[in-house]
Design a protein around this motif. Sequence first.
Motif, short mmCIF file in Angstrom:
data_model
loop_
_atom_site.label_atom_id
_atom_site.label_comp_id
_atom_site.label_asym_id
_atom_site.label_seq_id
_atom_site.Cartn_x
_atom_site.Cartn_y
_atom_site.Cartn_z
N ALA A 246 0.84 -1.20 0.00
CA ALA A 246 0.00 0.00 0.00
C ALA A 246 0.88 1.24 0.00
CB ALA A 246 -0.93 0.01 1.21
N GLY A 247 0.38 2.31 -0.64
CA GLY A 247 1.15 3.54 -0.67
C GLY A 247 0.29 4.74 -1.00
N TYR A 248 0.86 5.91 -0.81
CA TYR A 248 0.20 7.15 -1.20
C TYR A 248 1.15 7.95 -2.09
CZ TYR A 248 2.97 9.02 2.70
OH TYR A 248 4.00 9.36 3.54
N SER A 249 0.59 8.73 -3.02
CA SER A 249 1.36 9.55 -3.95
C SER A 249 2.34 8.67 -4.73
CB SER A 249 2.07 10.68 -3.20
OG SER A 249 2.59 11.64 -4.09
N ALA A 250 3.65 8.99 -4.69
CA ALA A 250 4.63 8.17 -5.42
C ALA A 250 4.63 6.74 -4.91
CB ALA A 250 6.02 8.79 -5.29
N GLY A 251 4.37 6.56 -3.61
CA GLY A 251 4.29 5.22 -3.04
C GLY A 251 3.08 4.46 -3.57
#
Length: 416
Positions: A246-251
């Motif tokens: 799981a990630g947010y933005s570039a992640g």
Amino acid sequence: MSLTGTPFLYLTVVLSVVALVLPLVLWSRMRGPRPLRAAARVLMLLFAQGTAVTLVFVLVNNQNNLYDNWADLLGTGDHVQQAADLGRDGTGGISVKRLPKVRQTFTAAHGPGMNAAGGVRVTQLKGRVSGVNAEVYVWLPPQYGEPAYRHTRFPVVELLPGYPGSAKAWFGAMKAHEQLLPLMRSGQVAPFILVAPRTNLLAGVDTGCANIPGQVNADTWLSIDVPKMVTDNFRAQPAPRGWAVAGYSAGAHCAVKLAVAHPDRYRAAVSMSGYNDPIGERDSLAAQSPALRAANNPYLLLRKAAVPPRVALYLSGQSGDGYQAGMALESIAKAPTTVRVVLLPRSAGGHTMALWRPQVDTVFRWLTLQMGQSHAKGRDASVAGTPTPPSPSTGGSTRAALASGTASRAGAARRP
């Protein structure tokens, strides 16, 4: 003195107060020639402005976990020992299962949020396959140490921050473990092991979770070295059945790319405000050539797959920031690939932690169901609710191009 430590924060506060008091006390008491007095007053004003800016930066950095240490901030950190050509599967022909077990020593992690919810532990891992040498943070669910679960193997979620971003961000700014602890205790969410490896591996650039011979093997670090270390040191379920990312933005981009590229290593992926074309992050190494962009674009990987991967994807975002990328993936997905796209309203916030932090609850309920942890209680609104209707883009052609993988570097928008 640590960049994110309490002593440095207190020091900036004290200096800011001193910088404010100095002009009030000394402004009219200056002696000497007029040019000297003017210079002294200018220096006091510059000192006041400098300390104020520094204090704001420290507060913002501590709140969002952008830079973990001075090396990250100054662009002097390098965690890559070697970057051999490891081939298409990222193993270099090495039989990972035959490698000796990785035995690591873990210590208590320090920093904002690290001591909450039972505490986060950290280890320095030398990736035998990737050539990366960096820290990995691990949080164990409350059931892990209970006698009734002593023979239980637990599912794992690998957590990836944005760029710039610290591996601590999911435990610091996102407060994931603090939110999930009561949900795991009550059985509403499965007891996942949370793993947060460093993704900022080279100075001043985003690796794009890509393998680039001679530069970095970030894909192998995240999808081979880190999982092997976790399964060798903890009672973790094997891949792919027990692993998600799981990630947010570039992640978020990295999470979907890793799952689509390696369905033998991950069962599910979560993307919050992500993108498909690596050029969505203009500092990404994966955006430096058309070939690399294509090789690391999950939309193109999914469209060209000879056999649709058995992965479940959850993508959330606002129009123009993640939503179109999710809809593009949904439009080409074929069973057994499943795609869930959630449109977030503008009122929910922008491309910030304020938008992503409240989604932790819903995301992990979805992961609980998708990864077969059906013994957990509760109703996942993201699955049981009415599907989000498609919405026309308000972000213009650039965002649509980012979704499909046809954007140009000149037209790409810089993301925080």
